[in-house]
Design an enzyme around this catalytic site. Structure first.
Site, PDB file in Angstrom:
ATOM      1  N   HIS A 125      -3.351  -1.897  -4.044  1.00  0.00           N
ATOM      2  CA  HIS A 125      -4.814  -2.021  -4.105  1.00  0.00           C
ATOM      3  C   HIS A 125      -5.419  -2.467  -2.783  1.00  0.00           C
ATOM      4  O   HIS A 125      -5.049  -3.491  -2.226  1.00  0.00           O
ATOM      5  CB  HIS A 125      -5.225  -3.011  -5.190  1.00  0.00           C
ATOM      6  CG  HIS A 125      -6.671  -2.925  -5.549  1.00  0.00           C
ATOM      7  ND1 HIS A 125      -7.153  -2.038  -6.492  1.00  0.00           N
ATOM      8  CD2 HIS A 125      -7.759  -3.576  -5.074  1.00  0.00           C
ATOM      9  CE1 HIS A 125      -8.461  -2.167  -6.589  1.00  0.00           C
ATOM     10  NE2 HIS A 125      -8.860  -3.092  -5.728  1.00  0.00           N
ATOM     11  N   ASP A 174      -4.962  -6.424  -2.473  1.00  0.00           N
ATOM     12  CA  ASP A 174      -6.389  -6.642  -2.747  1.00  0.00           C
ATOM     13  C   ASP A 174      -7.172  -6.992  -1.480  1.00  0.00           C
ATOM     14  O   ASP A 174      -8.238  -7.614  -1.561  1.00  0.00           O
ATOM     15  CB  ASP A 174      -6.582  -7.731  -3.821  1.00  0.00           C
ATOM     16  CG  ASP A 174      -7.910  -7.593  -4.574  1.00  0.00           C
ATOM     17  OD1 ASP A 174      -8.628  -6.599  -4.351  1.00  0.00           O
ATOM     18  OD2 ASP A 174      -8.243  -8.493  -5.360  1.00  0.00           O
ATOM     19  N   GLU A 200     -11.587   2.243  -9.624  1.00  0.00           N
ATOM     20  CA  GLU A 200     -11.523   0.863 -10.108  1.00  0.00           C
ATOM     21  C   GLU A 200     -12.673   0.588 -11.078  1.00  0.00           C
ATOM     22  O   GLU A 200     -13.743   0.126 -10.688  1.00  0.00           O
ATOM     23  CB  GLU A 200     -11.554  -0.136  -8.943  1.00  0.00           C
ATOM     24  CG  GLU A 200     -11.294  -1.551  -9.417  1.00  0.00           C
ATOM     25  CD  GLU A 200     -11.194  -2.564  -8.289  1.00  0.00           C
ATOM     26  OE1 GLU A 200     -11.621  -2.253  -7.164  1.00  0.00           O
ATOM     27  OE2 GLU A 200     -10.691  -3.674  -8.548  1.00  0.00           O
ATOM     28  N   ASP A 220      -9.515  -2.307  -0.851  1.00  0.00           N
ATOM     29  CA  ASP A 220     -10.926  -1.933  -0.997  1.00  0.00           C
ATOM     30  C   ASP A 220     -11.602  -1.584   0.324  1.00  0.00           C
ATOM     31  O   ASP A 220     -12.803  -1.809   0.477  1.00  0.00           O
ATOM     32  CB  ASP A 220     -11.693  -3.079  -1.679  1.00  0.00           C
ATOM     33  CG  ASP A 220     -11.638  -2.984  -3.203  1.00  0.00           C
ATOM     34  OD1 ASP A 220     -12.069  -1.943  -3.730  1.00  0.00           O
ATOM     35  OD2 ASP A 220     -11.161  -3.932  -3.841  1.00  0.00           O
ATOM     36  N   HIS A 239      -7.926  -6.123 -14.466  1.00  0.00           N
ATOM     37  CA  HIS A 239      -9.340  -6.252 -14.859  1.00  0.00           C
ATOM     38  C   HIS A 239      -9.603  -6.021 -16.342  1.00  0.00           C
ATOM     39  O   HIS A 239     -10.718  -6.295 -16.808  1.00  0.00           O
ATOM     40  CB  HIS A 239     -10.276  -5.313 -14.060  1.00  0.00           C
ATOM     41  CG  HIS A 239     -10.518  -5.741 -12.647  1.00  0.00           C
ATOM     42  ND1 HIS A 239     -11.309  -6.824 -12.332  1.00  0.00           N
ATOM     43  CD2 HIS A 239     -10.063  -5.244 -11.474  1.00  0.00           C
ATOM     44  CE1 HIS A 239     -11.335  -6.957 -11.004  1.00  0.00           C
ATOM     45  NE2 HIS A 239     -10.578  -6.018 -10.461  1.00  0.00           N
ATOM     46  N   HIS A 284     -13.729  -2.670 -14.749  1.00  0.00           N
ATOM     47  CA  HIS A 284     -13.823  -3.667 -13.682  1.00  0.00           C
ATOM     48  C   HIS A 284     -14.318  -4.942 -14.377  1.00  0.00           C
ATOM     49  O   HIS A 284     -13.751  -5.315 -15.412  1.00  0.00           O
ATOM     50  CB  HIS A 284     -14.730  -3.192 -12.530  1.00  0.00           C
ATOM     51  CG  HIS A 284     -14.599  -4.073 -11.334  1.00  0.00           C
ATOM     52  ND1 HIS A 284     -15.573  -4.956 -10.952  1.00  0.00           N
ATOM     53  CD2 HIS A 284     -13.582  -4.235 -10.461  1.00  0.00           C
ATOM     54  CE1 HIS A 284     -15.162  -5.643  -9.890  1.00  0.00           C
ATOM     55  NE2 HIS A 284     -13.953  -5.222  -9.572  1.00  0.00           N
ATOM     56  N   HIS A 299      -3.235  -4.987  -9.178  1.00  0.00           N
ATOM     57  CA  HIS A 299      -3.510  -6.177  -8.354  1.00  0.00           C
ATOM     58  C   HIS A 299      -3.814  -7.374  -9.240  1.00  0.00           C
ATOM     59  O   HIS A 299      -4.962  -7.745  -9.428  1.00  0.00           O
ATOM     60  CB  HIS A 299      -4.604  -5.899  -7.318  1.00  0.00           C
ATOM     61  CG  HIS A 299      -5.942  -5.476  -7.857  1.00  0.00           C
ATOM     62  ND1 HIS A 299      -6.114  -4.421  -8.714  1.00  0.00           N
ATOM     63  CD2 HIS A 299      -7.197  -5.975  -7.641  1.00  0.00           C
ATOM     64  CE1 HIS A 299      -7.403  -4.282  -9.000  1.00  0.00           C
ATOM     65  NE2 HIS A 299      -8.081  -5.227  -8.367  1.00  0.00           N
TER      66      HIS A 299
HETATM   67 ZN   LIG Z   1     -10.200  -5.648  -8.357  1.00  0.00          ZN
END
Ligand SMILES: [Zn+2]
Ligand SMILES: *[C@@H]1O[C@H](CO)[C@@H](O)[C@H](O)[C@H]1NC(C)=O
Ligand SMILES: *[C@@H]1O[C@H](CO)[C@@H](O)[C@H](O)[C@H]1NC(C)=O
Ligand SMILES: *[C@@H]1O[C@H](CO)[C@@H](O)[C@H](O)[C@H]1NC(C)=O
Ligand SMILES: *[C@@H]1O[C@H](CO)[C@@H](O)[C@H](O)[C@H]1NC(C)=O
Length: 439
Positions: free
Chosen positions: A54, A319, A156, A56, A229, A183, A250
């Site tokens: 993961h 993450d 996600e 972002d 999540h 999420h 994650h």
């Molecule tokens: Zn996340």
């Protein structure tokens, strides 16, 4: 392989030769010489480079640059913890890049925003020679032979598909190979671990019949189901329902830090029964339940999960870019070797670490593909979310035009009812333009 234990190779043995008490010192060598352990880590990670679950970066590209890739050089990007030079320094060979849009976009423009995030990951991974966009376990391995960083795309949050299985299928066509079912907001069909948003609160039914259909379609397509999540109830329902192994891309250990994003031991055991994988999150708040953390605390999560379900069910999902604070010594993607070094020093075997670094993920991905192949005779799902289960007043109501005069109600859906009158004209335009563009 330059293991110091045998004192036969590398600078460590040279160093030892200059001293007396050769035998005693050489057995202590991994302890007294940090350099040799580092060398061992780099050697191991060169052979088994990391597949991380993961990242972002795409979100940060949106925040800082409004997705204008031309503004930056991805080799060296300031304000973020991820760029090509640092991925290479950290022995990251494959990265699942999250395409994330905020929960506030649910039932607004979530689908469009998700498409834009997919676009930016696809651009990044095709315009830079160091990256390679991959969509299968085999392509991921091939990218390693070519010394490329493989990019996998992962949605996600289930709000990105707007409760539409055809939308899910089209995301698959664009290269998406994993989706987190929620999420921080519930969707009409699955429940989040977070209570941040009040939407779609429920007491039971954590995975509705439509949610089960989403999981079935993901199994049929060969898209990895990600439970990071989701609520524990939803995770449990998915574990019961999915034909393919699932992942937490994650998340860390709830026993070590009791954050709702982490996974309790009983759920880890259920995950293992289905050959699933937990990719440990490095974000300080999930590691120490505080804003600050250290590598030792991160390793505690690995040790604990290994004790509960074994190293063959563990991976790494850093993450980075999705959170603000990371442990001292693990501040960016170049620092993964420090974590592997800590685990080596805690007597994790090279075999275990090779599994954690990449082989466990590859095994799950291959199994997801095998399940897809077994389901290849199933037709695409035509299940639709029941209208009463979604609260969306601005969705176009696709009813045929009312020919008996004016509709009685003048709300937004009545405007929608009139719209199909333009359809014959539109059809002619589409027909003509498709004739012109046939090449
Ligand atoms: Zn996340
Ligand atoms: C990255 O860019 C900064 C300036 O923006 C520079 O100081 C630094 O040396 C560069 N690093 C690499 C590895 O090129
Ligand atoms: C779920 O909860 C609702 C009330 O919130 C109740 O009416 C329903 O019977 C429950 N269903 C099950 C399967 O427990
Ligand atoms: C989490 O752990 C802390 C102490 O470590 C405790 O104070 C808190 O009540 C716990 N929270 C939950 C939800 O168990
Ligand atoms: C790491 O952090 C923990 C608290 O989370 C602390 O108890 C420990 O002493 C720290 N270790 C080192 C080596 O700093």
């Amino acid at each position: 392989m330059s293991s110091c234990k045998t004192a036969t190779s590398g600078s460590c043995s040279l160093w030892v030769k200059t001293l007396s008490h050769l035998v005693v010192l050489s057995s202590l060598c991994p302890l007294v010489s940090g350099y040799s352990v580092r060398e061992r880590v780099h050697d191991l990670m060169s052979r088994y480079p990391l597949i991380d679950g993961h990242n972002d970066l795409a979100l940060q590209l949106r925040i800082h640059h409004n997705n204008r890739l031309s503004q930056i050089d991805l080799h060296n990007v300031s304000k973020v913890a991820t760029d090509i030079f640092r991925l290479q320094a950290g022995h990251v060979q494959a990265q699942m890049f999250a395409v994330y849009v905020m929960c506030g976009a649910q039932e607004k423009d979530a689908v469009r925003l998700t498409l834009e995030q997919i676009d930016v990951v696809r651009r990044m991974c095709t315009e830079y020679q160091d990256f390679e966009l991959v969509t299968s376990a085999q392509e991921l391995q091939n990218a390693k032979m070519r010394h490329k960083i493989a990019c996998l795309i992962s949605i996600e949050g289930g709000h990105s598909i707007d409760s539409s299985i055809p939308a899910l299928r089209m995301f698959y066509q664009l290269g998406v190979r994993s989706m987190a079912l929620t999420h921080t907001c519930n969707t009409p069909w699955a429940e989040s671990s977070s209570k941040l948003y009040k939407v779609y609160q429920r007491h039971n039914n954590s995975l509705t019949p439509f949610g089960k259909a989403v999981v079935e379609e993901m199994n049929r397509l060969g898209m990895i189901v990600d439970l990071s999540h989701t609520s524990w109830d939803t995770a449990m329902a998915v574990l019961r329902h999915s034909k393919a192994p699932v992942i937490f891309s994650h998340s860390s250990s709830y026993s070590i830090c009791n954050h709702s994003r982490n996974v309790p031991d009983w759920l880890l055991r259920e995950l293992k029964k289905k050959q699933g994988l937990i990719m440990v999150n490095l974000h300080s708040n999930f590691i120490s339940c505080k804003d600050k953390a250290n590598i030792s605390r991160v390793a505690d999560h690995f040790d604990h999960i290994k004790n509960v379900i074994g190293a063959e069910s563990i991976g790494v999902g850093g993450d980075f870019e999705g959170a603000v604070s990371f442990p001292q010594g693990l501040e960016d993607v170049s620092k993964y070797p420090a974590l592997i070094q800590e685990l080596l020093q805690r007597n994790w075997t090279e075999h275990d670490l090779a599994n954690v670094l990449r082989r466990n993920f590859l095994q799950v991905f291959e199994e997801v593909e095998r399940v897809r192949d077994n389901l290849s005779y199933n037709l695409p799902s035509e299940i639709q979310v029941p209208a009463e289960e979604v609260q969306n007043s601005c969705r176009l109501d696709l009813r045929p035009p009312d020919r008996r005069g004016l509709p009685s109600d003048q709300g937004p859906s009545s405007r929608a009812q009139q719209r199909p009158r333009g359809l014959p004209v539109l059809a002619i335009v589409v027909l003509i333009s498709s004739l012109l563009m046939m090449d």
